[in-house]
Design a protein around this motif. Structure first.
Motif, PDB file in Angstrom:
ATOM      1  N   SER A   1     -43.902  68.674   8.285  1.00  0.00           N
ATOM      2  CA  SER A   1     -44.095  67.793   9.630  1.00  0.00           C
ATOM      3  C   SER A   1     -44.754  66.526   9.303  1.00  0.00           C
TER       4      SER A   1
ATOM      5  N   ASP B   1     -34.064  73.145  10.454  1.00  0.00           N
ATOM      6  CA  ASP B   1     -35.743  73.096  10.558  1.00  0.00           C
ATOM      7  C   ASP B   1     -36.034  72.693   9.372  1.00  0.00           C
TER       8      ASP B   1
ATOM      9  N   PRO C   1     -39.797  72.123   7.774  1.00  0.00           N
ATOM     10  CA  PRO C   1     -41.473  72.515   7.904  1.00  0.00           C
ATOM     11  C   PRO C   1     -42.157  71.401   7.573  1.00  0.00           C
TER      12      PRO C   1
ATOM     13  N   ASP D   1     -37.865  80.072  11.888  1.00  0.00           N
ATOM     14  CA  ASP D   1     -39.139  79.380  12.092  1.00  0.00           C
ATOM     15  C   ASP D   1     -40.193  79.727  10.884  1.00  0.00           C
TER      16      ASP D   1
ATOM     17  N   SER E   1     -40.793  70.924  17.368  1.00  0.00           N
ATOM     18  CA  SER E   1     -41.228  72.230  16.809  1.00  0.00           C
ATOM     19  C   SER E   1     -40.022  73.351  17.432  1.00  0.00           C
TER      20      SER E   1
ATOM     21  N   ASP F   1     -47.860  65.825  14.428  1.00  0.00           N
ATOM     22  CA  ASP F   1     -46.610  66.015  15.069  1.00  0.00           C
ATOM     23  C   ASP F   1     -45.776  64.598  15.090  1.00  0.00           C
TER      24      ASP F   1
ATOM     25  N   ALA G   1     -43.311  64.090  12.538  1.00  0.00           N
ATOM     26  CA  ALA G   1     -42.132  65.273  12.286  1.00  0.00           C
ATOM     27  C   ALA G   1     -40.726  64.817  12.635  1.00  0.00           C
TER      28      ALA G   1
ATOM     29  N   HIS H   1     -38.577  66.763  13.021  1.00  0.00           N
ATOM     30  CA  HIS H   1     -37.989  67.899  14.127  1.00  0.00           C
ATOM     31  C   HIS H   1     -38.862  67.932  14.997  1.00  0.00           C
TER      32      HIS H   1
END
Length: 359
Positions: free
Chosen positions: A299, A295, A297, A277, A310, A303, A306, A308
């Motif tokens: 975003s 992952d 980052p 993370d 969180s 959100d 995004a 992905h």
């Protein structure tokens, strides 16, 4: 199309892949038509319907070439996507002799899942991330960063590898590669159109056409045609860029669940996600590659955009539905007292006066 459960997710990915291929050609034709309309509007003046008809004739004439170009692009992407992505992020292949522990972990997972062994790549970077790519069993590869290898223990690394293998099994990898190809070719055609326009001689005498398309007569549709063409280019480019927003983010939840199913160790998956993370940014990777990573980052503005969920949301799912447990907090280090250190109660009053300090 919403995906409920593993098998509907796999079937939905196959359907989406077909739609993306069809959409690729449609977007290319829209871009070619927009370019033809701009060229007609900027080199001659005529009523709007005449300009549209002439641009359509240009599209029909250019359609075989546009189709051939899109097919060539697909051919290159199909056969060289793994090499192109590896070159973009600076990954290099490794063998069992070079990375025996990592290779064995991946091989054992493939045997347990019944999958063909993908190629293994490493990016010499301190960031923590991993991704899979490819379009078929002969092309699939799993890439991890050097930082991930150094930060994760064997159980956590096994969970990450199982996550990437689940993406391969579910068809997520194939879909993401095709989405990247669509975005790439539409962006290329759009740039080609605009570069061609910047080289046009806007000071040259403008032709005028009648309503039948012949020289002479009244025009007046050029400005409207330019606006329509620019709007088409903008819409096609935006659609190619936001295609990834239509890709279900449930793929990450399903990949996490697939990793737990394969390794029987939800705690390792949770620990790996918590370590990754905020430490997964690959500066040299384009957005299409970051969207494949465990992952991402990047975003976006909110959100909503995004690619992905969180890490916190993914960990929460693993705790609620997979029986995972959050790692215990690490206690703060304490400084031991040596014989030369004064006692903690030095100078405090006692029954026989203050405690003496050490000299």
């Amino acid at each position: 199309m919403q995906a409920f459960g593993l098998y509907t997710h796999i079937r939905a990915n196959r359907i989406r892949s077909g739609f993306l291929i069809v959409g690729l050609f449609l977007l290319v034709y829209v871009m070619v038509f927009a370019g033809a309309l701009l060229a007609e509007a900027l080199t001659g003046d005529a009523p709007l319907d005449v300009l549209l008809r002439m641009a359509l004739n240009d599209l029909i004439a250019a359609a075989p070439w546009a189709t051939a170009g899109a097919l060539v692009w697909l051919f290159i992407a199909y056969h060289f996507n793994r090499a192109l992505i590896a070159a973009t992020v600076g990954a290099h292949p490794v063998t069992r002799q070079q990375e025996p522990k990592l290779y064995t972990l991946l091989e054992n997972l493939c045997i347990a899942r019944g999958l063909a062994m993908p190629r293994l790549y490493i990016v010499e970077s301190p960031v923590l991330n991993a991704f899979a790519t490819g379009l078929n069993d002969k092309q699939y590869s799993v890439t991890v960063t050097r930082g991930l290898l150094e930060a994760l223990d064997d159980a956590e690394m096994e969970a990450v590898l199982a996550h990437e293998l689940t993406h391969i099994r579910n068809g997520d990898v194939r879909l993401m590669v095709i989405a990247g190809v669509v975005a790439g070719i539409v962006s290329f055609v759009g740039e080609f159109v605009f570069r061609g326009l910047t080289r046009m001689s806007f000071g040259a005498p403008r032709r005028r056409y009648s309503t039948e398309g012949r020289r002479g007569g009244s025009g007046g549709g050029a400005f409207a045609a330019v606006l329509i063409a620019l709007a088409l280019v903008a819409v096609a480019w935006l659609l190619s860029q936001v295609i990834r927003f239509a890709l279900s983010r449930s793929r990450e939840y399903l990949a996490d669940a697939g990793a737990v199913e394969l390794t029987k160790n939800p705690d390792a998956m949770i620990a790996a996600l918590l370590k990754i993370d905020g430490r997964g940014e690959l500066p040299s990777a384009p957005s299409s590659v970051m969207e494949m990573c465990i992952d991402n980052p990047r975003s976006g503005f909110t959100d909503l955009f995004a690619t992905h969920p969180s890490i916190a949301a993914r960990v929460d799912r693993l705790v609620q539905y997979a029986g995972g447990r959050l790692p215990a907090p690490t206690p703060a280090p304490t400084t031991p007292q040596g014989p030369w250190d004064p006692p903690s109660d030095a100078g405090q009053p006692g029954p026989w006066g203050p405690h003496p300090a050490s000299s």
